[in-house]
Design a protein around this motif. Sequence first.
Motif, PDB file in Angstrom:
ATOM      1  N   ILE A  88       0.838  -1.207   0.000  1.00  0.00           N
ATOM      2  CA  ILE A  88       0.000   0.000   0.000  1.00  0.00           C
ATOM      3  C   ILE A  88       0.870   1.252   0.000  1.00  0.00           C
ATOM      4  CG2 ILE A  88      -1.626   1.336   1.407  1.00  0.00           C
ATOM      5  CD1 ILE A  88      -2.848  -1.402   2.266  1.00  0.00           C
ATOM      6  N   LEU A  89       1.893   1.270   0.831  1.00  0.00           N
ATOM      7  CA  LEU A  89       2.796   2.412   0.884  1.00  0.00           C
ATOM      8  C   LEU A  89       3.516   2.614  -0.449  1.00  0.00           C
ATOM      9  CD1 LEU A  89       3.976   4.678   2.610  1.00  0.00           C
ATOM     10  CD2 LEU A  89       5.716   3.065   3.387  1.00  0.00           C
ATOM     11  N   ASP A  90       3.933   1.519  -1.059  1.00  0.00           N
ATOM     12  CA  ASP A  90       4.605   1.591  -2.357  1.00  0.00           C
ATOM     13  C   ASP A  90       3.671   2.188  -3.407  1.00  0.00           C
ATOM     14  OD1 ASP A  90       6.975   1.017  -3.954  1.00  0.00           O
ATOM     15  OD2 ASP A  90       5.689  -0.450  -4.987  1.00  0.00           O
ATOM     16  N   ARG A  91       2.405   1.790  -3.409  1.00  0.00           N
ATOM     17  CA  ARG A  91       1.421   2.336  -4.368  1.00  0.00           C
ATOM     18  C   ARG A  91       1.188   3.821  -4.108  1.00  0.00           C
ATOM     19  NH1 ARG A  91       0.510  -1.416  -8.493  1.00  0.00           N
ATOM     20  NH2 ARG A  91       1.016  -3.371  -7.518  1.00  0.00           N
ATOM     21  N   ILE A  92       1.160   4.228  -2.856  1.00  0.00           N
ATOM     22  CA  ILE A  92       0.988   5.646  -2.532  1.00  0.00           C
ATOM     23  C   ILE A  92       2.183   6.442  -3.062  1.00  0.00           C
ATOM     24  CG2 ILE A  92       0.941   7.315  -0.626  1.00  0.00           C
ATOM     25  CD1 ILE A  92      -0.743   5.210   0.930  1.00  0.00           C
ATOM     26  N   ILE A  93       3.367   5.905  -2.901  1.00  0.00           N
ATOM     27  CA  ILE A  93       4.575   6.580  -3.386  1.00  0.00           C
ATOM     28  C   ILE A  93       4.545   6.690  -4.908  1.00  0.00           C
ATOM     29  CG2 ILE A  93       7.082   6.346  -3.612  1.00  0.00           C
ATOM     30  CD1 ILE A  93       7.029   5.142  -0.737  1.00  0.00           C
ATOM     31  N   ILE A  94       4.145   5.614  -5.586  1.00  0.00           N
ATOM     32  CA  ILE A  94       4.057   5.649  -7.046  1.00  0.00           C
ATOM     33  C   ILE A  94       3.033   6.695  -7.483  1.00  0.00           C
ATOM     34  CG2 ILE A  94       3.396   4.336  -9.104  1.00  0.00           C
ATOM     35  CD1 ILE A  94       4.539   1.835  -7.645  1.00  0.00           C
ATOM     36  N   CYS A  95       1.899   6.762  -6.797  1.00  0.00           N
ATOM     37  CA  CYS A  95       0.883   7.790  -7.095  1.00  0.00           C
ATOM     38  C   CYS A  95       1.466   9.188  -6.914  1.00  0.00           C
ATOM     39  CB  CYS A  95      -0.337   7.629  -6.202  1.00  0.00           C
ATOM     40  SG  CYS A  95      -1.447   6.330  -6.695  1.00  0.00           S
ATOM     41  N   ALA A  96       2.201   9.389  -5.837  1.00  0.00           N
ATOM     42  CA  ALA A  96       2.795  10.702  -5.576  1.00  0.00           C
ATOM     43  C   ALA A  96       3.789  11.077  -6.675  1.00  0.00           C
ATOM     44  CB  ALA A  96       3.479  10.707  -4.212  1.00  0.00           C
ATOM     45  N   VAL A  97       4.567  10.104  -7.133  1.00  0.00           N
ATOM     46  CA  VAL A  97       5.520  10.355  -8.223  1.00  0.00           C
ATOM     47  C   VAL A  97       4.760  10.709  -9.497  1.00  0.00           C
ATOM     48  CG1 VAL A  97       7.237   9.257  -9.714  1.00  0.00           C
ATOM     49  CG2 VAL A  97       7.374   8.965  -7.240  1.00  0.00           C
ATOM     50  N   GLY A  98       3.673   9.987  -9.783  1.00  0.00           N
ATOM     51  CA  GLY A  98       2.859  10.292 -10.959  1.00  0.00           C
ATOM     52  C   GLY A  98       2.237  11.674 -10.877  1.00  0.00           C
ATOM     53  N   VAL A  99       1.767  12.047  -9.693  1.00  0.00           N
ATOM     54  CA  VAL A  99       1.210  13.391  -9.496  1.00  0.00           C
ATOM     55  C   VAL A  99       2.293  14.442  -9.706  1.00  0.00           C
ATOM     56  CG1 VAL A  99       0.252  14.971  -7.756  1.00  0.00           C
ATOM     57  CG2 VAL A  99      -0.709  12.678  -8.034  1.00  0.00           C
ATOM     58  N   PHE A 100       3.498  14.167  -9.207  1.00  0.00           N
ATOM     59  CA  PHE A 100       4.618  15.086  -9.441  1.00  0.00           C
ATOM     60  C   PHE A 100       4.854  15.260 -10.938  1.00  0.00           C
ATOM     61  CE2 PHE A 100       9.150  15.582 -10.396  1.00  0.00           C
ATOM     62  CZ  PHE A 100       9.354  16.844  -9.879  1.00  0.00           C
ATOM     63  N   GLY A 101       4.794  14.162 -11.705  1.00  0.00           N
ATOM     64  CA  GLY A 101       4.930  14.252 -13.156  1.00  0.00           C
ATOM     65  C   GLY A 101       3.844  15.126 -13.760  1.00  0.00           C
ATOM     66  N   GLY A 102       2.610  14.983 -13.265  1.00  0.00           N
ATOM     67  CA  GLY A 102       1.521  15.825 -13.747  1.00  0.00           C
ATOM     68  C   GLY A 102       1.738  17.292 -13.428  1.00  0.00           C
ATOM     69  N   VAL A 103       2.228  17.575 -12.242  1.00  0.00           N
ATOM     70  CA  VAL A 103       2.541  18.957 -11.860  1.00  0.00           C
ATOM     71  C   VAL A 103       3.648  19.503 -12.753  1.00  0.00           C
ATOM     72  CG1 VAL A 103       3.529  20.392 -10.015  1.00  0.00           C
ATOM     73  CG2 VAL A 103       1.738  18.729  -9.490  1.00  0.00           C
ATOM     74  N   LEU A 104       4.619  18.667 -13.070  1.00  0.00           N
ATOM     75  CA  LEU A 104       5.712  19.073 -13.955  1.00  0.00           C
ATOM     76  C   LEU A 104       5.176  19.392 -15.355  1.00  0.00           C
ATOM     77  CD1 LEU A 104       8.729  19.468 -13.588  1.00  0.00           C
ATOM     78  CD2 LEU A 104       9.076  17.113 -14.301  1.00  0.00           C
ATOM     79  N   ILE A 105       4.221  18.607 -15.833  1.00  0.00           N
ATOM     80  CA  ILE A 105       3.605  18.897 -17.131  1.00  0.00           C
ATOM     81  C   ILE A 105       2.897  20.250 -17.075  1.00  0.00           C
ATOM     82  CG2 ILE A 105       1.785  18.225 -18.750  1.00  0.00           C
ATOM     83  CD1 ILE A 105       2.333  15.294 -17.935  1.00  0.00           C
ATOM     84  N   TYR A 106       2.064  20.425 -16.064  1.00  0.00           N
ATOM     85  CA  TYR A 106       1.261  21.640 -15.950  1.00  0.00           C
ATOM     86  C   TYR A 106       2.137  22.879 -15.772  1.00  0.00           C
ATOM     87  CZ  TYR A 106      -2.111  25.019 -14.243  1.00  0.00           C
ATOM     88  OH  TYR A 106      -2.870  26.141 -14.069  1.00  0.00           O
ATOM     89  N   SER A 107       3.038  22.840 -14.815  1.00  0.00           N
ATOM     90  CA  SER A 107       3.867  24.018 -14.548  1.00  0.00           C
ATOM     91  C   SER A 107       4.887  24.241 -15.659  1.00  0.00           C
ATOM     92  CB  SER A 107       4.558  23.903 -13.189  1.00  0.00           C
ATOM     93  OG  SER A 107       5.388  22.771 -13.159  1.00  0.00           O
ATOM     94  N   GLY A 108       5.365  23.158 -16.266  1.00  0.00           N
ATOM     95  CA  GLY A 108       6.293  23.293 -17.386  1.00  0.00           C
ATOM     96  C   GLY A 108       5.634  23.927 -18.592  1.00  0.00           C
ATOM     97  N   ARG A 109       4.388  23.537 -18.838  1.00  0.00           N
ATOM     98  CA  ARG A 109       3.624  24.137 -19.938  1.00  0.00           C
ATOM     99  C   ARG A 109       3.429  25.627 -19.673  1.00  0.00           C
ATOM    100  NH1 ARG A 109      -1.471  25.545 -20.342  1.00  0.00           N
ATOM    101  NH2 ARG A 109      -2.444  25.694 -22.380  1.00  0.00           N
ATOM    102  N   ASP A 110       3.111  25.963 -18.433  1.00  0.00           N
ATOM    103  CA  ASP A 110       2.946  27.363 -18.061  1.00  0.00           C
ATOM    104  C   ASP A 110       4.260  28.130 -18.250  1.00  0.00           C
ATOM    105  OD1 ASP A 110       1.420  29.566 -16.891  1.00  0.00           O
ATOM    106  OD2 ASP A 110       2.727  29.300 -15.136  1.00  0.00           O
ATOM    107  N   LEU A 111       5.366  27.529 -17.862  1.00  0.00           N
ATOM    108  CA  LEU A 111       6.674  28.162 -18.036  1.00  0.00           C
ATOM    109  C   LEU A 111       6.961  28.404 -19.512  1.00  0.00           C
ATOM    110  CD1 LEU A 111       9.421  29.090 -16.841  1.00  0.00           C
ATOM    111  CD2 LEU A 111      10.182  26.722 -17.140  1.00  0.00           C
ATOM    112  N   VAL A 112       6.682  27.415 -20.351  1.00  0.00           N
ATOM    113  CA  VAL A 112       6.910  27.560 -21.788  1.00  0.00           C
ATOM    114  C   VAL A 112       6.062  28.709 -22.348  1.00  0.00           C
ATOM    115  CG1 VAL A 112       6.570  26.441 -24.021  1.00  0.00           C
ATOM    116  CG2 VAL A 112       7.657  25.183 -22.164  1.00  0.00           C
ATOM    117  N   LEU A 113       4.803  28.774 -21.932  1.00  0.00           N
ATOM    118  CA  LEU A 113       3.924  29.836 -22.431  1.00  0.00           C
ATOM    119  C   LEU A 113       4.373  31.222 -21.974  1.00  0.00           C
ATOM    120  CD1 LEU A 113       0.423  28.150 -21.982  1.00  0.00           C
ATOM    121  CD2 LEU A 113       1.692  28.515 -24.114  1.00  0.00           C
TER     122      LEU A 113
END
Length: 161
Positions: free
Chosen positions: A90-115
Motif C-alpha cells: 500500500i505504501l509503495d502504491r501511494i509513493i508511485i501515485c505521488a511520483v505520478g502526481v509530481f509528473g503531472g505537476v511538472l507537465i502543468y507548470s512546465g507548460r505554463d513556463l513555456v507559455l
Amino acid sequence: MLAFIDRVSLWSARLTGLVVVVMTAAMVGSLLISIFFRYVVGQALSWPEEISLMLFVWVVLLAGSLGVREGFHVRLTVFINRLPSLVYIILDRIIICAVGVFGGVLIYSGRDLVLRTAENLTPTLRLPLDLVNYSAPVCGALIVLHSIPKLLSPHEEASNE
C-alpha cells in the motif's frame, strides 16, 4: 491495455536512454572545446557553456524520468522493509501515485513556463529559451507514462525478510 502501456513505457525509456547518452556526449564535447580554447588557445568561447547548461538540464530531467521506470532513485528502505507485506504494498502504491502526481505537476507548470517565456532568447546564442523549458513538460509526461504501469501492475512480494 496494461501490456500496451508497459511496452510504450519500455520503448520510450530505451529511446530516452539513447538520447541521454548522446546529449551527455555532446555536453562533454562542448565542455572539452571550452577548456581547449580557454587554456590551450588562450581565447575563451562563450557558447560552449550555454550549450552545456542547456544539455545538462535535459540530461538531468530525462535521466530522472528513467529512474521512475527503472527504479534506480535513492530510497530509504530501513523503515519500509520492516513493514508487513500488505502495508509495504500500500505504501509503495501511494509513493508511485505521488511520483505520478509530481509528473503531472511538472507537465502543468512546465507548460505554463513555456507559455510565459515563449519569446525569450538565450543570452549568448540567441536561441529560443523554449529549447530548455520544454524539458519540464516532456519529462513530466515521461514520469507519468512510467508511473502508470508500475501503479497498475501486480505487485511483487516485498523482500522484507
